[in-house]
Scaffold this active site. Structure first.
Site, PDB file in Angstrom:
ATOM      1  N   CYS A  36       0.846  -1.200   0.000  1.00 39.47           N
ATOM      2  CA  CYS A  36       0.000   0.000   0.000  1.00 39.47           C
ATOM      3  C   CYS A  36       0.876   1.242   0.000  1.00 39.47           C
ATOM      4  O   CYS A  36       2.115   1.153   0.070  1.00 39.47           O
ATOM      5  CB  CYS A  36      -0.930   0.003   1.223  1.00 39.47           C
ATOM      6  SG  CYS A  36      -0.034   0.090   2.776  1.00 39.47           S
TER       7      CYS A  36
ATOM      8  N   ASP B 266       2.510 -27.440   4.259  1.00 36.87           N
ATOM      9  CA  ASP B 266       3.504 -27.380   5.321  1.00 36.87           C
ATOM     10  C   ASP B 266       4.609 -26.361   5.027  1.00 36.87           C
ATOM     11  O   ASP B 266       5.673 -26.402   5.651  1.00 36.87           O
ATOM     12  CB  ASP B 266       4.129 -28.763   5.517  1.00 36.87           C
ATOM     13  CG  ASP B 266       3.089 -29.812   5.847  1.00 36.87           C
ATOM     14  OD1 ASP B 266       2.343 -29.619   6.813  1.00 36.87           O
ATOM     15  OD2 ASP B 266       3.010 -30.818   5.129  1.00 36.87           O
TER      16      ASP B 266
ATOM     17  N   CYS C 144      42.205 -19.318 -10.186  1.00 28.62           N
ATOM     18  CA  CYS C 144      41.470 -18.632 -11.272  1.00 28.62           C
ATOM     19  C   CYS C 144      40.027 -18.357 -10.848  1.00 28.62           C
ATOM     20  O   CYS C 144      39.539 -17.230 -10.958  1.00 28.62           O
ATOM     21  CB  CYS C 144      41.458 -19.484 -12.537  1.00 28.62           C
ATOM     22  SG  CYS C 144      43.071 -19.918 -13.181  1.00 28.62           S
TER      23      CYS C 144
ATOM     24  N   ASP D 250       4.237 -31.977   2.400  1.00 26.16           N
ATOM     25  CA  ASP D 250       3.829 -32.038   0.996  1.00 26.16           C
ATOM     26  C   ASP D 250       4.312 -30.850   0.175  1.00 26.16           C
ATOM     27  O   ASP D 250       4.053 -30.778  -1.012  1.00 26.16           O
ATOM     28  CB  ASP D 250       2.316 -32.184   0.872  1.00 26.16           C
ATOM     29  CG  ASP D 250       1.562 -30.988   1.457  1.00 26.16           C
ATOM     30  OD1 ASP D 250       2.209 -29.965   1.756  1.00 26.16           O
ATOM     31  OD2 ASP D 250       0.342 -31.091   1.627  1.00 26.16           O
TER      32      ASP D 250
ATOM     33  N   CYS E 102       3.597   1.749   2.583  1.00 27.58           N
ATOM     34  CA  CYS E 102       4.886   1.068   2.360  1.00 27.58           C
ATOM     35  C   CYS E 102       5.829   1.955   1.564  1.00 27.58           C
ATOM     36  O   CYS E 102       6.980   2.177   1.955  1.00 27.58           O
ATOM     37  CB  CYS E 102       4.673  -0.245   1.595  1.00 27.58           C
ATOM     38  SG  CYS E 102       3.619  -1.442   2.443  1.00 27.58           S
TER      39      CYS E 102
ATOM     40  N   ASP F 232       5.195 -35.108   8.598  1.00 24.71           N
ATOM     41  CA  ASP F 232       3.756 -34.840   8.566  1.00 24.71           C
ATOM     42  C   ASP F 232       3.043 -36.189   8.348  1.00 24.71           C
ATOM     43  O   ASP F 232       3.592 -37.089   7.712  1.00 24.71           O
ATOM     44  CB  ASP F 232       3.451 -33.872   7.422  1.00 24.71           C
ATOM     45  CG  ASP F 232       1.974 -33.565   7.308  1.00 24.71           C
ATOM     46  OD1 ASP F 232       1.375 -33.210   8.330  1.00 24.71           O
ATOM     47  OD2 ASP F 232       1.434 -33.709   6.201  1.00 24.71           O
TER      48      ASP F 232
ATOM     49  N   CYS G   6      42.870 -23.503 -12.447  1.00 25.46           N
ATOM     50  CA  CYS G   6      42.990 -23.984 -11.064  1.00 25.46           C
ATOM     51  C   CYS G   6      42.111 -23.140 -10.154  1.00 25.46           C
ATOM     52  O   CYS G   6      41.460 -22.184 -10.600  1.00 25.46           O
ATOM     53  CB  CYS G   6      44.444 -23.929 -10.588  1.00 25.46           C
ATOM     54  SG  CYS G   6      45.091 -22.246 -10.439  1.00 25.46           S
TER      55      CYS G   6
END
Length: 794
Positions: free
Chosen positions: A16, A693, A86, A689, A19, A495, A83
């Site tokens: 809004c 959760d 680098c 799932d 903010c 769960d 290497c």
């Protein structure tokens, strides 16, 4: 006062005008900042004085207020790294750029991943910065293109190696004279013959080391190229100096080391070839995934069928898939029915029945029916493409354990050059005073033995193989850090519904006769309740002819009442029966038994007479007991978290062997339960799932989503288990433990190799050509050890 700079930032999280006003007010209070924040465009236009306020200060202030600064991600292929020094150099420079939030450069995958704020800096700027450092970069290719490029690179490396070997073999023969006193043709010992052979190896085949060294030194850094160029040049030019002394003085016997420089370059090229070849095998999991993709699709246009490349399929296109064909893209069945083998995505070996409105996943196999489908996700949006992207990102990411190697290798090369210089001084002044030759040989050996390649490859190669092996088993780690943290878990929270149980109620017990079942199912046919669906499904499987109810009433909290063929049917609780004067005394013990086993039991009465009980339960998954047993064997505390009542929850827990149950928890309270277990000093994984959760998955140290490879499941957690196979959870933990063990082995041997090799070389006990071979083989051994993860049993 310095000149003002202007930037426009994307701001996320504003809801809004309050903010945007809040952000604007706080930014304008900063020294030298003039900001305007637009809620509609979600942009902040900022002028600031860089001498008093940095861009990072502004972004940090916005984030501190609880909002986000919009970022983008650039994925680049980086060429020319040799290497760890680098990759560290490039990463350090990229992270210093204004607007870069996080840059990660991976030596093993030869890639860079950069999170940045658009507007301040763009993708092409990163490519320019990398090129300025002496390397090359381009926007990341797809895996297939990258594989082709890798094959071309290997072919080119092989040609250079063979040429170098052909020129170096005669020089190797001269070394046998020095070592064993073997007699060979005089020409081999001629300094100018050796010069002709060694020069192309040094300056044509070995030119890449000079280029790399120059570019690094120009940018005030040092890498493997610097060590190789210094070591081989010292041997070559000293030999040339000795050869020149023979001009006009045929009696002089020169001390030549042309063979040292040439064989060193050949051995290093051989090591790099083996390393690149082995590294290409670490991405075999991605190649396997990509090979699963369908190549063509049968599209229906204007009523006609035609085959087109799968890349040309668009969202909304109507496709036909015949038995034995791969489903080309994700979509929905609009006509026909079939069974689909989804094992390549879910790990479930039994084909799944599909009919109209069912969703199908691209690249899965249509088994036995012709279907027509509408494409809903194509290209990079498909489930398989999402999985490939997750694996690619994980293989390109860095695990926290790699920080140690990065810090060490960042200082390593300058220290080695210093040790080589010190070795030369000690030898020429103390060990063999005035003997330039032996002093030079010892210094060259130090330079060559100390390359930090093995150290730089120790972690990323293991991460690549580990995440690839996990993906082949249906386990997606979203990054190296998650793969590392998973091995350190103390507790795992599961769960109940959809994780331990199948998430779909099924009839477990029925005590009536066939007529009672017919009337029961006919009555429940009018209900949309999940328990009713289970009863109807149970009757249908037994070929019971269902009759529609003439009258149907759902009684909340009690059950249902229906009339079929003039008979009144009651299905529900004791209370419902009591209210309708049905005597159910004989059923009480059965009810208690069913309920104590976590089942929902319903009484059945027909025409006022008790006829039986139907018990429905969300049954546990077939592998739940085995999976939970394995988690306990791994030393984890296993906890079940559910919103169900305690009696049902404890009944399920007892069946699967879980001792600790947290029941009657609302979804929004699950995250707090996870925090409480963490406060007890546990590192906690939450398994759910991936949607309901989500808060708990986010709070846990490791969130594990049980999914079917969908976008939602993949985005919700740190680790995604494709399909519902619980045994993949202990497998994920075992894979993490095996990978971390492998990384520690690699780091130990890489550090031990350098720690032991440098003193031995400094003492003059290591010939430079042996040092070169050992250095090459150290990198190969690290990659080979990582490849052992492909054979690990999880």
């Amino acid at each position: 006062m310095s000149e003002q700079e202007h930037t426009t930032l994307g701001v996320t999280g504003m809801t809004c005008a309050a903010c945007s006003n809040r952000i604007e007010k706080v930014l304008n209070k900063m020294d030298g900042v003039d900001a305007q924040v637009n809620l509609t465009t979600e942009k902040a236009s900022v002028d600031y004085d860089p001498s008093t306020t940095s861009f990072d200060d502004i972004a940090g202030k916005i984030e501190k207020l609880g909002y986000g600064v919009q970022t983008e991600k650039a994925e680049l292929d980086v060429m020319g790294m040799t290497c760890a020094a680098c990759s560290n150099r490039i990463e350090k420079v990229l992270n210093k750029q204004t607007g870069v939030k996080q840059a990660s450069v991976n030596l093993a995958t030869e890639s860079a991943s950069i999170e940045f704020t658009p507007g301040l800096i763009e993708e092409n700027d990163f490519i320019g910065k990398i090129q300025k450092l002496g390397y090359d970069a381009k926007v990341k290719e797809d895996q297939a293109g990258k594989q082709t490029q890798k094959e071309k690179q290997l072919k080119h490396m092989k040609a250079k190696l063979l040429t170098s070997a052909v020129l170096s073999v005669p020089l190797l023969v001269t070394m046998l004279v020095h070592l064993f006193g073997i007699t060979i043709p005089e020409i081999f010992m001629n300094p100018w013959f050796q010069f002709v052979l060694a020069t192309p190896v040094q300056f044509i085949i070995g030119w890449q080391f000079y280029v790399g060294a120059y570019k690094n030194l120009r940018n005030r850094s040092a890498n493997m190229d610097v060590l190789v160029a210094l070591g081989t040049s010292a041997a070559y030019f000293y030999s040339l100096y000795e050869a020149l002394k023979t001009i006009g003085n045929t009696a002089y016997t020169p001390h030549l080391y042309f063979e040292t420089s040439a064989i060193l370059i050949t051995l290093i090229l051989f090591g790099k070839y083996l390393e690149t070849s082995a590294k290409s095998k670490t991405t075999v999991a991605l190649s396997k995934l990509l090979n699963l993709q369908a190549k063509q699709a049968r599209i229906i246009r204007d009523g006609e069928e035609m085959m087109i490349p799968v890349e040309e399929v668009g969202t909304g296109d109507r496709l036909m898939v015949k038995p034995g064909e791969k489903i080309p893209v994700d979509g929905t069945i609009v006509k026909g029915r079939t069974s689909v083998d989804e094992s390549m995505i879910t790990g479930e070996s039994i084909p799944i029945e599909k009919e109209v409105n069912a969703e199908v996943i691209g690249s899965t196999m249509n088994k036995n029916g012709t279907i027509e489908m509408e494409a809903t996700k194509v290209g990079k949006d498909t489930a398989l493409a999402s999985i490939v992207k997750v694996v690619e990102d994980a293989q390109g990411s860095k695990a926290p354990i790699q920080r140690l190697a990065d810090v060490i290798s960042g200082y390593f090369v300058p220290i080695v050059v210093g040790i080589a210089a010190l070795t030369f001084m000690v030898w020429i002044f103390l060990v063999t005073p005035g003997n330039f030759e032996s002093s030079l040989v010892a210094a060259i050996a130090v330079l060559v033995i100390a390359c930090p390649c093995a150290l730089g490859l120790a972690t990323p190669t293991s991460i690549m193989v580990g995440t690839g092996k996990a993906a082949e088993n249906g386990i997606l780690f979203k990054g190296g850090e998650h793969l590392e943290r998973t091995h350190d878990l103390d507790a795992i929270i599961l769960d109940k519904t959809g994780t331990i149980t199948k998430g779909k109620p099924e009839v477990t017990d029925f005590t009536g006769d066939e007529e009672t079942l017919r009337l029961l199912a006919g009555a429940e046919k009018g209900s949309e309740h999940p328990l009713a669906e289970a009863i109807v499904s149970y009757a249908t499987e037994r070929d019971v002819n269902l009759e529609d109810a003439d009258d149907f009433i759902a009684i909340p909290g009690r059950g249902i009442k229906a009339v079929i063929s003039g008979k009144e049917i009651l299905v529900g609780t004791r209370t419902l029966m009591e209210e309708n004067h049905v005597n159910v005394n004989n059923a009480e013990q059965h009810l208690v038994d069913y309920e104590s086993n976590g089942k929902t039991a319903m009484l059945i009465a027909v025409a006022g007479e008790y006829q039986g009980i139907v018990a429905v339960a969300d049954t546990i998954k077939d592998t739940a007991i085995d999976a939970i047993g394995q988690l306990k064997e791994l030393g984890l505390k296993v906890i079940m978290l559910t919103g169900d009542n305690r009696r049902t929850a404890e009944a399920i827990a007892n069946q699967v062997g879980i001792d600790q149950v947290i029941a009657q928890v609302l979804p929004e309270e699950k995250a707090n339960q996870v925090k409480e277990i963490q406060l007890q000093g546990n590192k906690v994984a939450m398994v759910g799932d991936g949607v309901n959760d989500a808060p708990a998955l986010a709070v846990a140290d490791i969130g594990i989503a049980i999914g079917t490879g969908t976008e939602v499941a993949i985005e919700a957690a740190d680790v995604t288990i494709l399909g519902g196979e619980l045994l993949l959870i202990p497998k994920a933990i075992k894979m993490s433990k095996a990978t971390i063990k492998n990384i520690r082995q690699n780091l130990f041997w890489a550090l031990a190799y350098n720690s032991a090799g440098i003193p031995i070389a400094a003492m003059g006990l290591l010939a430079p050509w042996i040092a070169g071979g050992a250095m090459a083989l150290s990198s190969v051994s690290v990659v080979s050890n990582s490849l052992r993860l492909k054979r690990v049993k999880i």
